[in-house]
Design an enzyme around this catalytic site. Structure first.
Site, PDB file in Angstrom:
ATOM      1  N   ALA A 133       3.510  14.386  80.134  1.00 38.64           N
ATOM      2  CA  ALA A 133       4.736  14.674  79.384  1.00 38.64           C
ATOM      3  C   ALA A 133       4.843  13.763  78.168  1.00 38.64           C
ATOM      4  CB  ALA A 133       5.958  14.528  80.299  1.00 38.64           C
ATOM      5  N   LEU A 134       4.370  14.293  77.031  1.00 37.87           N
ATOM      6  CA  LEU A 134       4.380  13.525  75.777  1.00 37.87           C
ATOM      7  C   LEU A 134       5.302  14.176  74.750  1.00 37.87           C
ATOM      8  CD1 LEU A 134       2.952  11.212  74.089  1.00 37.87           C
ATOM      9  CD2 LEU A 134       1.278  12.933  73.393  1.00 37.87           C
ATOM     10  N   ALA A 139       9.219  15.905  68.338  1.00 41.94           N
ATOM     11  CA  ALA A 139       8.071  14.988  68.319  1.00 41.94           C
ATOM     12  C   ALA A 139       6.888  15.685  68.973  1.00 41.94           C
ATOM     13  CB  ALA A 139       8.408  13.686  69.040  1.00 41.94           C
ATOM     14  N   GLY A 140       6.222  16.524  68.185  1.00 40.85           N
ATOM     15  CA  GLY A 140       5.037  17.229  68.671  1.00 40.85           C
ATOM     16  C   GLY A 140       3.815  16.555  68.067  1.00 40.85           C
ATOM     17  N   SER A 141       3.449  16.989  66.844  1.00 40.57           N
ATOM     18  CA  SER A 141       2.340  16.329  66.143  1.00 40.57           C
ATOM     19  C   SER A 141       2.674  14.860  65.892  1.00 40.57           C
ATOM     20  CB  SER A 141       2.065  17.026  64.810  1.00 40.57           C
ATOM     21  OG  SER A 141       1.577  18.334  65.053  1.00 40.57           O
ATOM     22  N   GLN A 286     -26.442  47.935  61.203  1.00 46.06           N
ATOM     23  CA  GLN A 286     -26.637  46.585  60.655  1.00 46.06           C
ATOM     24  C   GLN A 286     -25.327  45.819  60.553  1.00 46.06           C
ATOM     25  OE1 GLN A 286     -28.899  46.752  56.982  1.00 46.06           O
ATOM     26  NE2 GLN A 286     -30.750  46.232  58.128  1.00 46.06           N
ATOM     27  N   GLN A 349     -12.168  43.499  67.368  1.00 44.07           N
ATOM     28  CA  GLN A 349     -12.328  44.509  66.308  1.00 44.07           C
ATOM     29  C   GLN A 349     -13.467  45.477  66.653  1.00 44.07           C
ATOM     30  OE1 GLN A 349     -10.247  44.685  63.820  1.00 44.07           O
ATOM     31  NE2 GLN A 349     -11.218  46.116  62.407  1.00 44.07           N
ATOM     32  N   GLU A 376      -2.520  19.785  72.553  1.00 41.86           N
ATOM     33  CA  GLU A 376      -3.356  18.564  72.538  1.00 41.86           C
ATOM     34  C   GLU A 376      -3.816  18.200  71.125  1.00 41.86           C
ATOM     35  OE1 GLU A 376      -6.165  17.858  75.751  1.00 41.86           O
ATOM     36  OE2 GLU A 376      -5.041  19.286  76.958  1.00 41.86           O
TER      37      GLU A 376
HETATM   38  N1  COS Z   1      -7.332   5.349  70.755  1.00 39.01           N
HETATM   39  C1  COS Z   1      -6.774   4.131  70.760  1.00 39.01           C
HETATM   40  N2  COS Z   1      -5.774   3.777  69.897  1.00 39.01           N
HETATM   41  C2  COS Z   1      -5.371   4.712  69.017  1.00 39.01           C
HETATM   42  C3  COS Z   1      -5.919   6.005  68.971  1.00 39.01           C
HETATM   43  C4  COS Z   1      -6.953   6.304  69.881  1.00 39.01           C
HETATM   44  N3  COS Z   1      -7.516   7.496  69.886  1.00 39.01           N
HETATM   45  N4  COS Z   1      -5.312   6.718  67.990  1.00 39.01           N
HETATM   46  C5  COS Z   1      -4.409   5.891  67.433  1.00 39.01           C
HETATM   47  N5  COS Z   1      -4.451   4.682  68.054  1.00 39.01           N
HETATM   48  C6  COS Z   1      -3.662   3.509  67.738  1.00 39.01           C
HETATM   49  C7  COS Z   1      -3.906   3.060  66.313  1.00 39.01           C
HETATM   50  O1  COS Z   1      -5.022   2.190  66.251  1.00 39.01           O
HETATM   51  C8  COS Z   1      -2.617   2.347  65.968  1.00 39.01           C
HETATM   52  O2  COS Z   1      -2.646   1.077  66.574  1.00 39.01           O
HETATM   53  P1  COS Z   1      -1.916  -0.210  65.908  1.00 39.01           P
HETATM   54  O3  COS Z   1      -0.454   0.023  66.081  1.00 39.01           O
HETATM   55  O4  COS Z   1      -2.424  -1.347  66.707  1.00 39.01           O
HETATM   56  O5  COS Z   1      -2.344  -0.223  64.476  1.00 39.01           O
HETATM   57  C9  COS Z   1      -1.572   3.185  66.722  1.00 39.01           C
HETATM   58  O6  COS Z   1      -2.278   3.849  67.775  1.00 39.01           O
HETATM   59  C10 COS Z   1      -0.889   4.183  65.837  1.00 39.01           C
HETATM   60  O7  COS Z   1      -1.894   5.005  65.249  1.00 39.01           O
HETATM   61  P2  COS Z   1      -1.631   5.868  63.939  1.00 39.01           P
HETATM   62  O8  COS Z   1      -1.007   5.000  62.891  1.00 39.01           O
HETATM   63  O9  COS Z   1      -2.864   6.615  63.588  1.00 39.01           O
HETATM   64  O10 COS Z   1      -0.492   6.846  64.489  1.00 39.01           O
HETATM   65  P3  COS Z   1       0.308   8.027  63.786  1.00 39.01           P
HETATM   66  O11 COS Z   1       1.718   7.901  64.185  1.00 39.01           O
HETATM   67  O12 COS Z   1      -0.062   8.097  62.338  1.00 39.01           O
HETATM   68  O13 COS Z   1      -0.218   9.326  64.566  1.00 39.01           O
HETATM   69  C11 COS Z   1      -1.627  11.180  65.119  1.00 39.01           C
HETATM   70  C12 COS Z   1      -1.498   9.739  64.575  1.00 39.01           C
HETATM   71  C13 COS Z   1      -0.963  12.237  64.243  1.00 39.01           C
HETATM   72  C14 COS Z   1      -3.129  11.396  65.122  1.00 39.01           C
HETATM   73  C15 COS Z   1      -1.082  11.223  66.562  1.00 39.01           C
HETATM   74  O14 COS Z   1       0.315  11.123  66.572  1.00 39.01           O
HETATM   75  C16 COS Z   1      -1.470  12.480  67.304  1.00 39.01           C
HETATM   76  O15 COS Z   1      -2.576  12.590  67.837  1.00 39.01           O
HETATM   77  N6  COS Z   1      -0.540  13.473  67.355  1.00 39.01           N
HETATM   78  C17 COS Z   1      -0.753  14.667  68.127  1.00 39.01           C
HETATM   79  C18 COS Z   1      -0.221  14.453  69.478  1.00 39.01           C
HETATM   80  C19 COS Z   1      -0.680  15.492  70.414  1.00 39.01           C
HETATM   81  O16 COS Z   1      -1.861  15.719  70.601  1.00 39.01           O
HETATM   82  N7  COS Z   1       0.295  16.134  71.055  1.00 39.01           N
HETATM   83  C20 COS Z   1       0.016  17.103  72.039  1.00 39.01           C
HETATM   84  C21 COS Z   1       0.387  16.534  73.364  1.00 39.01           C
HETATM   85  S1  COS Z   1      -0.528  17.089  74.697  1.00 39.01           S
HETATM   86  S2  COS Z   1      -0.256  18.986  74.774  1.00 39.01           S
END
Ligand code: COS
Length: 393
Positions: A133-134, A139-141, A286, A349, A376
């Site tokens: 649950a994220l 707060a999706g992306s 073809q 198609q 994800e």
């Molecule tokens: N592994 C370990 N640490 C990670 C990481 C990873 N794969 N990705 C990011 N981090 C860490 C970063 O290093 C950073 O650490 P510090 O605070 O120490 O600098 C911190 O997490 C924040 O990272 P970042 O600044 O890149 O975060 P953003 O808020 O810019 O978000 C995205 C990055 C958009 C990539 C992220 O929010 C994401 O993946 N969103 C999609 C979420 C998702 O998949 N939702 C679906 C849920 S499951 S159905």
């Protein structure tokens, strides 16, 4: 129709994978579950996958096999093969399998020995259904923008807020839930919690219906009390834990997309060979051959990126490397899901009117594949991750 296994000859795979793929392909080809009620079907799949030992690949073995896993570590290539093969036959079977892994992944990565012992063996047997649950409505992306709050209370924590788009919502036995513990600290103020489905103040009754039915719900936490032992991993370390979990499972989403694309390609080939028009088989044109060629190349491109991501992670684990495979997993997820959508659309198609007839395999695949480009981490999120990595390299 049996899923292909010739790709297991590629050097990405070891003996364990070469044995696993065909064994699963034989087994799943014989399994049939009525999927008209997605919630009941999902429970049935979890039970059947658990009874037959397949869920054991969702967790590690632990000392003397105590955690129930089939292999010493969570093995990305095994996850990819399992998802690819299950999705070829039934995207819902794949979903049921995948959620056991995604929902328990954070416990595997960061759980205490007591938490691991309390949950992982039952995830592996199918006795406990897992969920992750994220996401929230706003707060999706931007997962770091979540507002669900965990506040310290006598003896533990209290959770307030709401999560949505939660797979297995309403049928799960526990939810690995991410909540803000330091609201002003952004992504550095999030902690993970292990919350049982029967927790006071948790309501998972609001189901969400989607175009390719699978169990999905909104969770509401109203003063939900948790004891201190519910904290999973480091305080304020939840965002990284969520991302590390996704690093493993994004490559497996690519595996699922690949399985669906392989199925669509085989359906298209079968149809092209048997369908007669203008005095010859559809496959003799073809135009058809060109389309099939394009589809096959899209499938193989996705496969290679998917296997590379899984292999890189497994190799890193084996060597004890801390290097991240985030960008490679993102490339695999983005390419495999986007390519699968194209391949399935081309297969549909080619089927003409039959392609949109309810009950035709390509029709259901067309609906099944769509959400994989969103959940994800949407394609746009993967592009962002890859772009950042390219700029940093
Ligand atoms: N592994 C370990 N640490 C990670 C990481 C990873 N794969 N990705 C990011 N981090 C860490 C970063 O290093 C950073 O650490 P510090 O605070 O120490 O600098 C911190 O997490 C924040 O990272 P970042 O600044 O890149 O975060 P953003 O808020 O810019 O978000 C995205 C990055 C958009 C990539 C992220 O929010 C994401 O993946 N969103 C999609 C979420 C998702 O998949 N939702 C679906 C849920 S499951 S159905």
């Amino acid at each position: 129709m049996k899923s292909p296994t010739t790709h297991l000859g590629l050097p990405f795979f070891d003996a364990v994978h070469r044995e696993l793929g065909p064994r699963l392909a034989d087994w799943i080809a014989e399994q049939h579950i009525d999927e008209s009620d997605d919630r009941r079907a999902c429970r049935d799949w979890v039970r059947r996958l658990g009874d037959n030992g397949w869920l054991r690949y969702c967790v590690p073995a632990g000392k003397d096999g105590a955690l129930g896993g089939a292999l010493e570590r969570l093995d990305s290539r095994a996850l990819v093969i399992l998802r690819e093969t299950l999705a070829f036959h039934s995207p819902l079977a794949d979903f049921a399998f995948a959620m056991q892994g995604l929902g328990s992944g954070a416990i595997t990565l960061a759980g205490t020995p007591a938490q691991q012992a309390a949950y992982l063996p039952q995830v592996a047997s199918g006795e406990k259904i897992a969920a992750f649950a994220l996401s929230e409505a706003d707060a999706g992306s931007d997962a770091g923008a979540m507002t669900t709050r965990a506040t310290q209370a006598a003896g533990g924590w209290e959770i307030n807020g709401s999560k949505t788009w939660i797979s297995n919502g309403g049928i799960a036995d526990f939810y690995v839930t991410f909540a803000k513990t330091a609201p002003d600290a952004g992504t550095r103020g999030i902690t993970a919690f292990l919350i049982d489905a029967d927790a006071l103040g948790l309501d998972a009754s609001e189901h969400i219906a989607v175009m390719a039915p699978h169990p999905l719900a909104t969770l509401r936490f109203a003063g939900c009390p948790l004891d201190a032992g519910a904290q999973l991993g480091a305080l304020n370390g939840g965002f990284k834990l969520a991302m590390q979990t996704l690093d493993i499972f994004r490559a497996s989403v690519a595996g699922a997309a690949l399985g669906m694309a392989r199925r669509a390609l085989l359906e298209a080939v079968r149809h092209a060979k048997s369908r007669k028009m203008f005095g010859q088989a559809l496959a003799d044109f073809q135009l058809t051959q060109a389309k099939l060629g394009e589809m096959a190349a899209l499938v193989d491109a996705a496969a290679l990126l998917t296997y590379r991501a899984a292999w890189l992670r497994d190799e890193g684990e084996r060597l004890g490397s801390s290097a991240r495979v985030t960008a490679e997993a993102a490339m695999a997820k983005m390419t495999a899901t986007e390519n699968a959508q194209r391949v399935i659309d081309m297969a549909l198609q080619m089927h003409g009117g039959l392609g949109v007839k309810v009950g035709t395999k390509v029709e259901s695949l067309y609906r099944d594949i769509r959400s994989l480009r969103i959940y994800e981490g949407a394609t746009e999120v993967q592009q962002l991750i890859i772009g950042k990595a390219v700029l940093q390299s």
